[in-house]
Design a protein around this motif. Sequence first.
Motif, short mmCIF file in Angstrom:
data_model
loop_
_atom_site.label_atom_id
_atom_site.label_comp_id
_atom_site.label_asym_id
_atom_site.label_seq_id
_atom_site.Cartn_x
_atom_site.Cartn_y
_atom_site.Cartn_z
N GLY A 1 6.31 9.08 13.00
CA GLY A 1 5.89 7.69 12.96
C GLY A 1 4.58 7.43 12.27
O GLY A 1 4.16 6.28 12.13
N SER A 2 3.92 8.48 11.81
CA SER A 2 2.61 8.32 11.17
C SER A 2 2.75 7.90 9.71
O SER A 2 3.86 7.85 9.14
CB SER A 2 1.83 9.63 11.25
OG SER A 2 2.48 10.63 10.46
N TRP A 3 1.62 7.64 9.08
CA TRP A 3 1.59 7.29 7.65
C TRP A 3 2.14 8.44 6.81
O TRP A 3 2.99 8.23 5.93
CB TRP A 3 0.15 6.98 7.25
CG TRP A 3 -0.07 6.70 5.79
CD1 TRP A 3 -0.52 7.56 4.84
CD2 TRP A 3 0.19 5.46 5.12
NE1 TRP A 3 -0.58 6.95 3.61
CE2 TRP A 3 -0.15 5.65 3.75
CE3 TRP A 3 0.65 4.22 5.51
CZ2 TRP A 3 -0.04 4.65 2.81
CZ3 TRP A 3 0.76 3.21 4.56
CH2 TRP A 3 0.42 3.43 3.24
N VAL B 1 0.44 12.70 -3.60
CA VAL B 1 1.51 12.61 -2.60
C VAL B 1 2.78 13.24 -3.15
O VAL B 1 3.49 13.98 -2.44
CB VAL B 1 1.75 11.15 -2.20
CG1 VAL B 1 3.03 11.01 -1.38
CG2 VAL B 1 0.57 10.62 -1.40
N GLN B 2 3.09 13.00 -4.40
CA GLN B 2 4.29 13.57 -4.97
C GLN B 2 4.21 15.09 -5.04
O GLN B 2 5.19 15.78 -4.81
CB GLN B 2 4.52 12.98 -6.37
CG GLN B 2 4.91 11.51 -6.32
CD GLN B 2 5.21 10.93 -7.69
OE1 GLN B 2 5.18 11.65 -8.68
NE2 GLN B 2 5.48 9.64 -7.75
N LEU C 1 5.59 8.72 4.29
CA LEU C 1 5.58 9.24 2.92
C LEU C 1 6.53 10.43 2.79
O LEU C 1 7.25 10.57 1.79
CB LEU C 1 4.16 9.65 2.54
CG LEU C 1 3.11 8.53 2.49
CD1 LEU C 1 1.72 9.14 2.30
CD2 LEU C 1 3.42 7.54 1.39
N LEU C 2 6.51 11.31 3.79
CA LEU C 2 7.35 12.50 3.77
C LEU C 2 8.83 12.14 3.75
O LEU C 2 9.61 12.67 2.93
CB LEU C 2 7.04 13.37 4.99
CG LEU C 2 7.97 14.56 5.27
CD1 LEU C 2 7.86 15.58 4.14
CD2 LEU C 2 7.61 15.20 6.61
N ARG D 1 0.84 -1.21 0.00
CA ARG D 1 0.00 0.00 0.00
C ARG D 1 0.87 1.25 0.00
O ARG D 1 0.58 2.24 -0.69
CB ARG D 1 -0.91 -0.02 1.23
CG ARG D 1 -1.82 1.19 1.32
CD ARG D 1 -2.61 1.17 2.61
NE ARG D 1 -3.25 2.47 2.85
CZ ARG D 1 -3.49 2.97 4.04
NH1 ARG D 1 -3.12 2.30 5.12
NH2 ARG D 1 -4.08 4.13 4.18
N LEU D 2 1.99 1.19 0.78
CA LEU D 2 2.89 2.34 0.86
C LEU D 2 3.49 2.65 -0.51
O LEU D 2 3.54 3.81 -0.93
CB LEU D 2 3.98 2.07 1.88
CG LEU D 2 5.03 3.17 2.07
CD1 LEU D 2 4.38 4.43 2.64
CD2 LEU D 2 6.15 2.68 2.99
N GLU D 3 3.96 1.61 -1.21
CA GLU D 3 4.59 1.82 -2.52
C GLU D 3 3.61 2.41 -3.51
O GLU D 3 3.95 3.29 -4.31
CB GLU D 3 5.16 0.50 -3.04
CG GLU D 3 6.35 -0.03 -2.27
CD GLU D 3 7.52 0.94 -2.30
OE1 GLU D 3 7.72 1.62 -3.33
OE2 GLU D 3 8.23 1.02 -1.28
N LEU D 4 2.36 1.94 -3.47
CA LEU D 4 1.36 2.49 -4.39
C LEU D 4 1.07 3.95 -4.06
O LEU D 4 0.96 4.80 -4.96
CB LEU D 4 0.06 1.67 -4.29
CG LEU D 4 0.11 0.27 -4.88
CD1 LEU D 4 -1.18 -0.49 -4.56
CD2 LEU D 4 0.33 0.33 -6.39
#
Length: 901
Positions: free
Chosen positions: A565-567, A503-504, A571-572, A493-496
């Motif tokens: 530590g969050s989602w 996000v980018q 990503l950041l 899920r993270l990679e997607l």
Amino acid sequence: MTDSRADTAAPFLISAVIATYNVARYLPPLLASIEEQTYGSRNVQFVFVDDGSTDDSLGILQEWAKGREDHVIVLTQPNAWVAEARNTGLAVATGEWVTFTDPDDVLDPGYFFEVEKFIRYHGHRREVKILAAHQMRLLESGEVLDNHPQRYKFALGTRVVNLDAEPVIQLSVNSSFVRRELVEQHGLRFDDRVRPNFEDGHFLARYMLLTGTEHLAVMASAKYLYRVRGDGSSLLESSFRSREKYVSVLRYGYLDLLETAETHGGVPRWLENTVLYDLFWYFKEQQAIHSLTASAPADVFDEFHELVREIRSHIDEDAIRSFDMMGLSFSVRETILRAYTENRIRHNYVILRHVDESRQLVKISYWFSGEIPDEQIRLDGADVAPVHETVQDYTFYGRVTIRQRHLWLKRGKRLTIRLDGVPQQVARWEQQGHPEGLTAKQIDPRIAGQRREVRERFDPRGDTLQQRVRKQLGNWRQRQSRKLSRVSLYDQRLELTLRSKSVQERFAHAWVFMDRDTDANDNAEHLYRHVAKHHPEINAWFVLRKESKDWPRLEAEGFRLVEYGSWDWNLLIRHADHLASSHADAYVNQPVNQRRYGRPRFKYTFLQHGVTQDDISRWLNWKRIDVFVTTTPAEHESIAGHGPYAFSEHEVFRTSMPRYDRLWEKRQAVPACEHDTILVMPTWRETLLSKRIGNSNERGKIANFAQTEYAQQLTALLSSPRLRELANRTGQKLAFMPHPNMRPYLGDFNLPDYVQVWSFDTHPIQDILARTSAFVTDYSSLAFDVGFLDIPMVYFQFDAESFFEGTHLRRRGYFDYQRDGYGPVESNADAVVDQLATMGDRGYISEETYRQRSAEAFPDRGHGSAAERVVEAMYFVDSKPVPAPVQLHEPSAPGEANVSR
């Protein structure tokens, strides 16, 4: 000497001699484990020798011995140390085999059963003269770990090892069994001169040499649980402060064995390994971040090095090259291999360490000793000089034994290097070369690289410890498998999400700022504020835990916050170009699992929490730092120049700390008549903190904090009637504000009501310093902030000797508090009050000596923006031009370089 026993003529197969000294709290578990032995404990003779204990050890033993007089002997003698106590017990032991159990350890229930079984089947063999039980570590929590450094020899199970083919070692008498007949035949006793440790290894090695032992029987199923004390009270833990460790152990221990061996046909490889194993620990400990070798007595260093030189002359070079019984850094192995010979350290290769793609530079390193070799560097056919250079010195016990040269060179098509006229090969890793001879252990594939074999063993008692461990391991693997399944889904899920356009757009080329995960209000906060105001082109984010007391304040100010530590944080971090922090703990600069996600792409800027005054190179050298912020010229030179650090001006920039910009403004805004606080602000102590709570900066508490020297000395100062009178007379408040790491103890200080106890949580430190009249600290780097502001101060160093003994990550560095400090240094509370009284009489103005030191240390204060200089350094390592800052209120002074190198 007195004893309590009943005469008995009954023969014993095994005698256990147990020397005791002030171990009353540990004896009950040992005695309970003896009672639980499946091989009847009455079949073993126990000889306890109390070596003049001052606690209840003797009483516990005498009470336990009642009714067991047929096989238990309790002796007592005036304190004479462990060697003599064991000799006393050895003199009365009658068993065919004798062992020397330690009184603070524990025996597995099947311990003597397994030993007796082995003796019954193999004890008749002439070559079997020494037995070794499987030593495991017992933690204070009760957890048992099979991670002893010498566990490898039990990997193939119970067997008799041929020491010529496999030169393993045995150092501990507590888990060894020797034939008493041979001990008496050769008049063997423990040598009282070999102290404070290694008397075990010396006794066993002499036994093996004098009896011609060529085999070692290892009993994998006999589990000896060696207690790891958590309070630093064991002989091994405290021995590094002892003078004898650096002289007596080497002279009467190692050298005696080597010289004895040479009179008996030569030094066998197992003995070389025995000496090297123990000797290498001296040097490994010197490289450890926390090590009591920091308090080793300096007056023995010359003698220590001369003894090492003599020991080295008895050991073959290939024994050092092929030694593989512990992990060794190249510098430690090379020090023993070459630094104690007549030859200088020179190799025929250099190492390609790193490529800086942004600046098109390559980092080349090589090892040497003495003066820097003559360097001839040619790039694409032309002679060139390094762009940046440094020398990293490796100092062991006051002597630089080996040095490493680091060169940053321009990148080109062809690079050639000659050192002292010798062409150098460019390698990617250290080249140890090939030893002149190889042991059978290295040649035989059945031995080399062996893996643990778990064997099922029948035991009428049910599960053995080995079987229980195996079941626990199986359960752990099942849990890990389930966890990996969840992780796999998370990662997918993270990679997607990482590839998503939204996000980018949100996190692309982000600059991430954070101080601690639990706190802000340091250099990262000040730098973020500057960037947000003056560099809108930067995609800036600030990281903090949501439960932090700083979160609402920064959120209200408009900071773009991401919870640690969050989602979103994950990503950041994966998109960030830069991460800048005032801290370099692993949770900051290594925030994600590199095995799962690879090496982070961001460049890391170490803003520092304060000016580095002591030597913390052992902690920092292995960290990847792209921008290392320094403040004073002396600090900059200590880190970027030749010395213990691995950094050069490639990474190190003298910009000053971003928080100093606002600190200077606030101090100037408060008139002297409003300076109204005497502030006492000590730093923390490693020994006063328990383990970290999770992957965070939060730490647990220790018991009995109020009885520690730290609490008592500070209480004595703050409770001083003279200090209260001074404060009243000069119109000052008394405030106590310890380091944030000591926050758990704020309620544990027993202080008068007139002392205001402040926390970093509720009192902004810059606002407080702006109003401070006088400052008291011990070793805190905030002393530089105070010196920066010319506030009169005094160092209260009541524990200077123990502070630098190695329990804290600091060691003494370039900064001498007496010579370089911004105030006097005192060791007791009354003297501190005397100094404060003198300051009060002077109107709380610093002496001229300290004002001059401050001016030399902070040549940039009041001139330009430190935060902007840091931004310029971060752009510089990207090889990008710095956009003009928007509305920068205080431009650099005319003619002043923005980034000082």
